[in-house]
Design a protein around this motif. Structure first.
Motif, PDB file in Angstrom:
ATOM      1  N   MET A 113       0.961  -1.179  -0.054  1.00 37.16           N
ATOM      2  CA  MET A 113      -0.104   0.036   0.059  1.00 37.16           C
ATOM      3  C   MET A 113       0.870   1.208   0.005  1.00 37.16           C
ATOM      4  SD  MET A 113      -3.068   1.325   2.102  1.00 37.16           S
ATOM      5  CE  MET A 113      -3.675   3.104   1.882  1.00 37.16           C
ATOM      6  N   GLY A 114       2.045   1.086   0.566  1.00 41.29           N
ATOM      7  CA  GLY A 114       3.037   2.255   0.690  1.00 41.29           C
ATOM      8  C   GLY A 114       3.315   2.649  -0.813  1.00 41.29           C
ATOM      9  N   ALA A 115       3.694   1.478  -1.817  1.00 42.51           N
ATOM     10  CA  ALA A 115       4.045   1.831  -3.110  1.00 42.51           C
ATOM     11  C   ALA A 115       2.896   2.471  -3.980  1.00 42.51           C
ATOM     12  CB  ALA A 115       4.170   0.469  -3.868  1.00 42.51           C
ATOM     13  N   LEU A 116       1.412   2.100  -3.660  1.00 40.79           N
ATOM     14  CA  LEU A 116       0.283   2.706  -4.134  1.00 40.79           C
ATOM     15  C   LEU A 116       0.173   4.052  -3.835  1.00 40.79           C
ATOM     16  CD1 LEU A 116      -2.397   2.634  -5.781  1.00 40.79           C
ATOM     17  CD2 LEU A 116      -3.501   1.567  -3.631  1.00 40.79           C
ATOM     18  N   THR A 117       0.427   4.430  -2.389  1.00 42.60           N
ATOM     19  CA  THR A 117       0.567   6.097  -2.042  1.00 42.60           C
ATOM     20  C   THR A 117       1.576   6.525  -2.595  1.00 42.60           C
ATOM     21  OG1 THR A 117      -0.211   5.067   0.207  1.00 42.60           O
ATOM     22  CG2 THR A 117       0.618   7.162  -0.077  1.00 42.60           C
ATOM     23  N   THR A 118       2.783   5.911  -2.942  1.00 41.22           N
ATOM     24  CA  THR A 118       3.969   6.686  -3.523  1.00 41.22           C
ATOM     25  C   THR A 118       3.383   7.057  -4.993  1.00 41.22           C
ATOM     26  OG1 THR A 118       5.504   5.674  -2.078  1.00 41.22           O
ATOM     27  CG2 THR A 118       6.264   6.483  -4.190  1.00 41.22           C
ATOM     28  N   LEU A 119       3.220   6.037  -5.553  1.00 40.39           N
ATOM     29  CA  LEU A 119       2.915   6.229  -7.094  1.00 40.39           C
ATOM     30  C   LEU A 119       1.809   7.062  -7.433  1.00 40.39           C
ATOM     31  CD1 LEU A 119       3.773   6.016 -10.071  1.00 40.39           C
ATOM     32  CD2 LEU A 119       2.521   3.738 -10.327  1.00 40.39           C
ATOM     33  N   THR A 120       0.877   7.105  -6.500  1.00 36.66           N
ATOM     34  CA  THR A 120      -0.253   8.178  -6.582  1.00 36.66           C
ATOM     35  C   THR A 120       0.147   9.568  -6.251  1.00 36.66           C
ATOM     36  OG1 THR A 120      -2.033   6.509  -5.833  1.00 36.66           O
ATOM     37  CG2 THR A 120      -2.562   8.858  -5.555  1.00 36.66           C
ATOM     38  N   LEU A 121       0.985   9.928  -5.411  1.00 36.43           N
ATOM     39  CA  LEU A 121       1.452  11.096  -5.118  1.00 36.43           C
ATOM     40  C   LEU A 121       2.572  11.629  -6.399  1.00 36.43           C
ATOM     41  CD1 LEU A 121       1.702  11.049  -1.353  1.00 36.43           C
ATOM     42  CD2 LEU A 121      -0.017  11.982  -2.790  1.00 36.43           C
ATOM     43  N   VAL A 122       3.396  10.727  -6.861  1.00 41.50           N
ATOM     44  CA  VAL A 122       4.100  11.092  -8.033  1.00 41.50           C
ATOM     45  C   VAL A 122       3.409  11.487  -9.251  1.00 41.50           C
ATOM     46  CG1 VAL A 122       5.646  10.165  -9.567  1.00 41.50           C
ATOM     47  CG2 VAL A 122       6.292   9.755  -7.420  1.00 41.50           C
ATOM     48  N   MET A 123       2.340  10.833  -9.507  1.00 38.93           N
ATOM     49  CA  MET A 123       1.557  11.128 -10.639  1.00 38.93           C
ATOM     50  C   MET A 123       0.462  12.461 -10.425  1.00 38.93           C
ATOM     51  SD  MET A 123       2.732   9.107 -12.791  1.00 38.93           S
ATOM     52  CE  MET A 123       1.696   9.627 -14.012  1.00 38.93           C
ATOM     53  N   LYS A 124       0.010  12.497  -9.267  1.00 40.37           N
ATOM     54  CA  LYS A 124      -0.844  13.702  -8.789  1.00 40.37           C
ATOM     55  C   LYS A 124      -0.463  14.973  -9.449  1.00 40.37           C
ATOM     56  CE  LYS A 124      -2.375  16.619  -5.350  1.00 40.37           C
ATOM     57  NZ  LYS A 124      -1.855  17.572  -5.795  1.00 40.37           N
ATOM     58  N   GLY A 125      -1.030  15.678 -10.139  1.00 34.49           N
ATOM     59  CA  GLY A 125      -0.840  16.899 -10.452  1.00 34.49           C
ATOM     60  C   GLY A 125       0.216  17.151 -11.673  1.00 34.49           C
ATOM     61  N   LEU A 126       0.860  16.159 -12.410  1.00 31.42           N
ATOM     62  CA  LEU A 126       1.643  16.030 -13.439  1.00 31.42           C
ATOM     63  C   LEU A 126       0.902  16.631 -14.917  1.00 31.42           C
ATOM     64  CD1 LEU A 126       3.937  12.802 -13.509  1.00 31.42           C
ATOM     65  CD2 LEU A 126       4.544  15.328 -12.790  1.00 31.42           C
ATOM     66  N   PRO A 127       1.618  17.701 -15.138  1.00 31.14           N
ATOM     67  CA  PRO A 127       0.945  18.169 -16.411  1.00 31.14           C
ATOM     68  C   PRO A 127       1.337  17.336 -17.612  1.00 31.14           C
ATOM     69  CG  PRO A 127       2.806  19.312 -16.103  1.00 31.14           C
ATOM     70  CD  PRO A 127       2.660  18.588 -14.805  1.00 31.14           C
ATOM     71  N   LEU A 128       0.523  17.145 -18.624  1.00 27.50           N
ATOM     72  CA  LEU A 128       0.753  16.367 -19.900  1.00 27.50           C
ATOM     73  C   LEU A 128       2.021  16.877 -20.735  1.00 27.50           C
ATOM     74  CD1 LEU A 128      -2.678  15.358 -21.487  1.00 27.50           C
ATOM     75  CD2 LEU A 128      -1.371  14.204 -19.629  1.00 27.50           C
ATOM     76  N   ALA A 129       2.918  16.100 -21.275  1.00 26.55           N
ATOM     77  CA  ALA A 129       2.965  14.844 -21.314  1.00 26.55           C
ATOM     78  C   ALA A 129       3.955  14.087 -20.363  1.00 26.55           C
ATOM     79  CB  ALA A 129       3.236  14.135 -22.811  1.00 26.55           C
ATOM     80  N   TYR A 130       4.992  13.746 -20.894  1.00 24.77           N
ATOM     81  CA  TYR A 130       6.118  13.195 -19.877  1.00 24.77           C
ATOM     82  C   TYR A 130       6.600  14.106 -19.109  1.00 24.77           C
ATOM     83  CZ  TYR A 130      10.115  10.524 -18.469  1.00 24.77           C
ATOM     84  OH  TYR A 130      11.075   9.900 -17.694  1.00 24.77           O
ATOM     85  N   SER A 131       7.136  13.846 -17.839  1.00 20.78           N
ATOM     86  CA  SER A 131       7.783  14.662 -16.847  1.00 20.78           C
ATOM     87  C   SER A 131       8.889  13.552 -16.435  1.00 20.78           C
ATOM     88  CB  SER A 131       7.102  15.426 -15.930  1.00 20.78           C
ATOM     89  OG  SER A 131       6.427  16.380 -16.426  1.00 20.78           O
ATOM     90  N   LYS A 132       9.946  14.103 -15.926  1.00 20.10           N
ATOM     91  CA  LYS A 132      10.678  13.240 -15.277  1.00 20.10           C
ATOM     92  C   LYS A 132      10.506  12.518 -13.961  1.00 20.10           C
ATOM     93  CE  LYS A 132      14.693  10.937 -16.193  1.00 20.10           C
ATOM     94  NZ  LYS A 132      16.064  11.375 -16.717  1.00 20.10           N
ATOM     95  N   ASP A 133       9.437  13.024 -13.428  1.00 20.44           N
ATOM     96  CA  ASP A 133       8.906  12.422 -12.242  1.00 20.44           C
ATOM     97  C   ASP A 133       8.564  11.204 -12.458  1.00 20.44           C
ATOM     98  OD1 ASP A 133       8.198  15.458 -12.771  1.00 20.44           O
ATOM     99  OD2 ASP A 133       7.307  15.542 -10.718  1.00 20.44           O
ATOM    100  N   MET A 134       8.216  10.885 -13.729  1.00 20.67           N
ATOM    101  CA  MET A 134       7.579   9.345 -13.947  1.00 20.67           C
ATOM    102  C   MET A 134       8.728   8.343 -13.921  1.00 20.67           C
ATOM    103  SD  MET A 134       4.920  10.863 -16.621  1.00 20.67           S
ATOM    104  CE  MET A 134       4.182   9.415 -17.245  1.00 20.67           C
TER     105      MET A 134
END
Ligand code: ARG
Length: 459
Positions: free
Chosen positions: A301-322
């Motif tokens: 569940m920690g991983a789910l939380t991590t990736l949710t927060l990484v993706m949250k608010g990212l503008p399109l298209a690719y960003s290095k956050d990903m």
């Protein structure tokens, strides 16, 4: 020395720091096979479309095969300076075949490349979990079949409630894991679409054939929007969600095993294969494997939380956050893989302690509801009155330190004179469980039907 304002505090130069934060080869090397698979499909398509020559294609394809073997044999020279798996492999290809290597990346970007690799990797794991869940279900079914009429206490609030059968308890978990398997299967449909050919974000002017690469990689179809194709990570979030739910089921079952193996319960025994001793207390047999399975949901569940927060608010298209998408998924899926395997092993390994389960099933006046139901059905008493009479019988049994079926008829009649010895038919735990024949109920006859249904389903 420092040329920068902060240089005094840092021994590393900005270049080295850039590499330190940017490098991901140490973990994305796990995508090596998928990267080669994707590159081979892309190169074949480029040749078929006349975008690269047949000779260049042959050199690329043979070079990628050699690299695959180098990686398998642990001989591939991974380099941090080359950042990620994609650049490491492309650079190695150039060392091997020269200039033709530079043509592989035509009509492609690392953005669609990494999305493709990651989907292939997640897809493999969904298949793995499907097989592992099937094994776990088969192990639970084996215990259920062997224990259709093994009586045990059923609990609410972890207090003895009504007798149930051990087989019924096993099948409850089987149902949960069947739903987990269905969730992974459904998730698979959305994972199984090809981003390859979306290029950096906008598509490409080369006459590529995205249907062909999607087909070659076993994807159901190419993704229909290039911006979405390179930016979407909901496939990974969805897989992590399903993994989290599955891990909660593992955790609940593991918790029960921890409780059941305790000296106070002694409902089941686990063999040496799944327990450890204590370095100081010689008598101990600890259920470490069950405890670790119980804990795995935390990382998942920690991983789910991590990736949710990484993706949250990212503008399109690719960003290095990903680039931060892969580590949590790798970690979570490793945890689920070992957790499923350990649980399957423990379920097959465990031995229910039937005499102890039967004794516990009769304790704590577990058939009081049956007594009240008998008063309703045999004496036509309103349930509320029956509840009250039963309460007085329980108080008497408690005072005499007896189970309900050990009370004498005259004792029972001192509370309610109309009681006959027919009541003993329902006071034993086995009789209680056996009477619960409603669909999905705990009666051995019903459990046997469900066992038969699952045997047919699992083959
Ligand atoms: N290592 C990168 C990742 O995992 C690959 C994609 C890099 N794309 C880019 N535009 N820099 O996301």
């Amino acid at each position: 020395k420092g040329q920068t304002m902060w240089g005094g505090r840092f021994s590393a130069q900005p270049g080295a720091l850039m590499q330190a934060i940017n490098v991901c080869i140490q973990y994305d090397k796990r995508l090596a096979n998928q990267d080669i698979q994707g590159s081979k499909a892309h190169a074949a398509m480029l040749a078929a479309q006349g975008i690269i020559t047949e000779d260049d294609y042959k050199a690329i394809d043979a070079g990628l095969d050699e690299i695959k073997i180098e990686i398998q044999e642990g001989k591939f020279p991974f380099k941090d300076e080359l950042e990620d798996i994609h650049l490491n492999i492309e650079n190695r290809l150039k060392e091997k075949i020269g200039e033709a290597a530079g043509r592989l990346h035509t009509g492609r970007s690392r953005n669609d490349q990494v999305a493709t690799d990651f989907r292939l990797w997640v897809r493999n794991h969904l298949n793995l979990f499907d097989a592992q869940l099937t094994d776990l279900m088969a192990a639970l079914l084996g215990q259920a079949e062997a224990n259709t009429d093994t009586i045990m206490p059923g609990f609410t609030h972890l207090q003895s409630a009504q007798p149930v059968t051990f087989g019924h308890h096993m099948l409850a978990y089987l149902e949960m894991f069947a739903r987990d398997r269905a969730r992974f299967k459904d998730c698979y449909k959305r994972v199984n679409e090809s981003p390859l050919g979306a290029a950096a974000l906008a598509g490409t002017p080369y006459p590529i054939d995205r249907e062909a690469t999607a087909n070659a990689l076993g994807f159901a179809r190419p993704m229909a929007n290039s911006l979405d194709a390179v930016s979407a990570r909901d496939f990974a979030l969805e897989a992590l969600s399903a993994a989290t739910i599955c891990a909660t089921h593992l955790s609940r079952l593991a918790e029960e095993m921890v409780i059941w193996t305790s000296a106070q319960f002694q409902f089941i025994a686990l063999s040496d294969a799944f327990t450890t001793g204590s370095s100081i207390m010689p008598q101990k047999r600890n259920p470490d494997a069950a405890e670790l399975v119980r804990a795995k949901v935390g990382r998942i569940m920690g991983a789910l939380t991590t990736l949710t927060l990484v993706m949250k608010g990212l503008p399109l298209a690719y960003s290095k956050d990903m680039q931060e998408d892969k580590e949590p998924v790798f970690d979570a899926f490793d945890a689920l893989e070992v957790g499923l395997a350990a649980m399957t092993g423990m379920i097959s390994d465990m031995t229910p302690n039937k005499p102890r389960l039967a004794e516990a099933a009769g304790a704590a006046f577990s058939t009081a509801t049956d007594l009240a139901d008998w008063l309703v059905m045999s004496l036509n008493m309103p349930f509320r009155d029956a509840h009250h009479v039963t309460g007085r019988v329980v108080a008497m049994a408690e005072k005499q330190d007896k189970t309900l079926d050990a009370l004498s008829l005259s004792d029972l009649q001192s509370v309610e004179p109309r009681i006959t010895d027919d009541i003993f038919r329902v006071l034993s735990p086995l009789a209680s469980a056996s009477s619960r024949t409603s669909y999905g109920g705990t009666a051995p006859s019903e459990v046997a039907k469900q066992v038969a249904r699952w045997k047919a389903e699992l083959g």
